[in-house]
Design a protein around this motif. Structure first.
Motif, short mmCIF file in Angstrom:
data_model
loop_
_atom_site.label_atom_id
_atom_site.label_comp_id
_atom_site.label_asym_id
_atom_site.label_seq_id
_atom_site.Cartn_x
_atom_site.Cartn_y
_atom_site.Cartn_z
N SER A 113 0.83 -1.21 0.00
CA SER A 113 0.00 0.00 0.00
C SER A 113 0.86 1.26 0.00
N ILE A 116 1.82 1.81 -3.71
CA ILE A 116 0.73 2.34 -4.53
C ILE A 116 0.47 3.80 -4.17
N GLN A 120 0.71 6.85 -6.81
CA GLN A 120 -0.46 7.69 -7.07
C GLN A 120 -0.19 9.16 -6.73
N ASP A 128 -4.47 0.53 -8.95
CA ASP A 128 -4.28 0.11 -7.56
C ASP A 128 -3.39 -1.12 -7.45
#
Length: 458
Positions: A113, A116, A120, A128
Motif C-alpha cells: 500500500s 501504490i 499515485q 491500484d
C-alpha cells in the motif's frame, strides 16, 4: 453510546434498530477520525530517523523504490530467488521487471500500500496494482518526473518535511549538504562492536587525527568525532544493539587490558575482552552525550544475519528474550542524558512503556521495523498514549532510504494516531477535538523538536 448503557439499550430496541444505531456511531467515528487526520496531516514536521543519503536523497528510478529491502525480502519470502533480483550488474529497469513479477503475493501487505500511495501521489498513477501490463509505463513516467533538478525539494515540500535526520558514519565529514534540512546524527555501531577490525580503527585514527594506543587516546579520538559532529549541527548519537548487550561501567584497569587485547588480536581477541571493550566504548559514548547535551538513541534487540540466505538487509530479526532490565545501570547513571528508545517487537512495548513511565530520561521512540505495521502500531500507540506522559513520546520516524517513502509511512501513522485519539480520547473519555489535536500534534511534531532541538537559543 457508552458500553455501560449498552445492555439497557439492547433491551429496548429491535435488532435492526440496534444495527442502525451502531452504524450511525461508526459513521460519526469515521468522520471524527478524518477530521483529526486532516489537521495532523497539515503539520510541517521533522523525521527524526532515516538512512537518507543527503547527496542523493530522492529516487532516480523506480528501482530505487522497489529495491527497498521490504519489497525484495517479501518477494524473496514469497518465492522469488535471491539471485534473480540481486544479480550483479542488473540494470535498474530489468531489476524492476523482475521484482514486479513477484509482487502479486504482496498485495495484501501494508508495504504494498505504501508503494501504490507513492505512485499515485507523486507520479499520477491511477491504478491500484502494479503488474506486468502497466509497470513499464509507470517506470518511464516516474523516471521523467524524478529527473527534475528540484525533485528532492519537491518531495520534501509535498511530504511536509522541514528536516530529515541522517545516519552518519563516525568518520563522515558532513560536507556538501544543508544540515538544517539534512540533520547529522552520529551512528556508533562500528565503534562499539567492531573496534577489533583494523579498518575501523584506521578510519577512527584518520578522521580524528589521534593514534589509538590506550584507553585515554581512544577516548580522545572519539571525543574529537563528537566535537566534529556537534559543530556541524548533529542533534543525536545513535546505535542499534543486540539482545544480549548489557551496558555497564568497566574499571579502568580492566578496560585497558581489554583494549590492549583487542589492539593486539583484533577480531580474534577473547570474547570477554571484546565484550568489555564494547562496554567501555559504549560507556564513553554515554559520557560524551552527557558532555555535549546530545540525546542517545538506542534501538534495542536486533539479531544480525539470522537468515544468511536472505536478500541484502533482509537477514536480521528480533529476539523477544531481550529485556530493558539490562539497561538499568545506564539509565540510573546518566539522568542528564535523554534516551529515546526503539524496540523491534511489540512484545517489548509494555516494558518500554513502563520504563518511560518511571524513568524521566527514557522516551518511547517510533515503531521500528517489524513493529511498523498498523496492527502493532495501533496496539503499541494506544498503550503509550494512555500510560506515558505526553511530553515523553516521539511518535514516529520513517527509517527510509529514499525521500519518497516519508509520505506514505507518515500517512499510515497519522491515520492510526487519529483513530486512537478519536476512539479512546474523544469518544471514550469525552475530550474535545481541539484537545485531541493538541495531544496528537505534540506526539507527532512538538516532542521531536523539544528533544532534539534543545540547544540554548534554538
Amino acid at each position: 453510546m457508552s458500553m455501560v448503557s449498552l445492555p439497557l439499550f439492547l433491551g429496548r430496541c429491535t435488532l435492526s434498530a440496534f444495527s442502525e444505531r451502531l452504524m450511525r456511531i461508526q459513521y460519526v467515528s469515521q468522520e471524527l477520525r478524518q477530521r483529526l487526520f486532516n489537521v495532523l496531516d497539515g503539520l510541517e514536521i521533522v523525521d527524526p530517523h532515516t538512512h537518507i543519503n543527503p547527496h542523493q536523497p530522492a529516487a532516480n528510478t523506480l528501482a530505487d523504490i522497489l529495491g527497498y529491502h521490504y519489497y525484495t525480502e517479501l518477494a524473496h519470502s514469497a518465492g522469488v530467488p535471491r539471485e534473480y533480483i540481486e544479480e550483479p550488474g542488473l540494470e535498474p529497469k530489468e531489476k524492476v521487471s523482475r521484482i514486479v513479477a513477484g509482487l502479486g503475493p504482496l498485495e495484501n501487505t501494508v508495504q504494498y500500500s505504501w508503494l501504490i500511495e507513492m505512485l499515485q501521489t507523486f507520479f499520477g498513477f491511477e491504478g491500484d496494482t502494479l503488474t506486468a501490463d502497466n509497470w513499464e509505463a509507470v517506470y518511464d513516467s516516474s523516471a521523467k518526473t524524478m529527473s527534475q533538478p528540484d525533485w528532492s525539494s519537491e518531495v520534501l515540500r509535498r511530504s511536509k518535511l522541514r528536516g530529515v535526520f541522517l545516519t552518519n558514519d563516525f568518520d563522515d565529514e558532513l560536507a556538501g549538504f544543508d544540515p538544517e534540512v539534512y540533520v547529522p546524527c552520529l551512528r556508533t555501531d562500528d565503534l562499539v562492536f567492531h573496534l577489533g577490525r583494523k579498518e575501523v580503527r584506521e578510519r577512527l585514527e584518520s578522521s580524528s587525527g589521534v593514534a589509538i594506543k590506550d584507553v585515554a587516546s581512544l577516548r580522545s579520538a572519539i571525543a574529537a568525532r563528537f566535537e566534529h559532529f556537534f559543530n556541524r549541527g548533529a542533534r543525536a548519537c545513535a546505535i542499534s544493539l543486540p539482545p544480549d548487550f548489557e551496558p555497564m561501567p568497566v574499571e579502568a584497569a580492566s578496560a585497558e587490558t581489554a583494549l590492549q587485547g583487542v589492539l593486539a588480536a583484533g577480531t580474534q581477541a577473547d570474547a570477554p575482552r571484546l565484550r568489555e571493550c564494547s562496554q567501555a566504548v559504549f560507556w564513553m559514548l554515554a559520557e560524551l552525550c552527557a558532555e555535549y547535551g546530545l540525546p542517545f538513541d538506542l534501538m534495542i534487540g536486533v539479531n544480525r544475519a539470522v537468515y544468511p540466505g536472505g536478500v541484502f538487509q533482509g537477514q536480521d530479526l528480533y529476539d523477544s528474550r531481550v529485556s530493558l532490565i539490562q539497561y538499568r545501570r545506564l539509565f540510573n547513571a546518566f539522568p542528564q542524558v535523554t534516551f529515546p528508545l526503539s524496540v523491534l517487537a511489540s512484545v517489548t512495548n509494555q516494558e518500554l512503556t513502563s520504563y518511560s513511565w518511571i524513568f524521566p530520561n527514557v522516551l518511547t521512540n517510533g515503531h521500528w521495523w517489524y513493529s511498523n505495521t498498523p496492527t502493532f502500531i495501533e496496539y503499541d500507540l494506544s498503550a503509550r498514549l494512555e500510560a506515558v506522559p505526553r511530553t515523553k513520546q516521539i511518535g514516529y520516524y520513517s527509517d527510509m532510504y529514499k525521500l519518497e517513502f516519508a509520505l506514505p509511512k507518515f500517512a499510515m501513522y497519522k491515520r492510526i494516531l487519529a483513530k486512537v485519539l478519536a476512539e479512546r480520547f474523544v469518544i471514550d473519555r469525552g475530550w474535545s477535538e481541539e484537545r485531541a489535536v493538541a495531544f496528537g500534534t505534540q506526539v507527532l511534531r512538538d516532542n521531536t523538536e523539544t528533544v532534539f532541538y534543545s540547544r540554548e537559543g534554538e
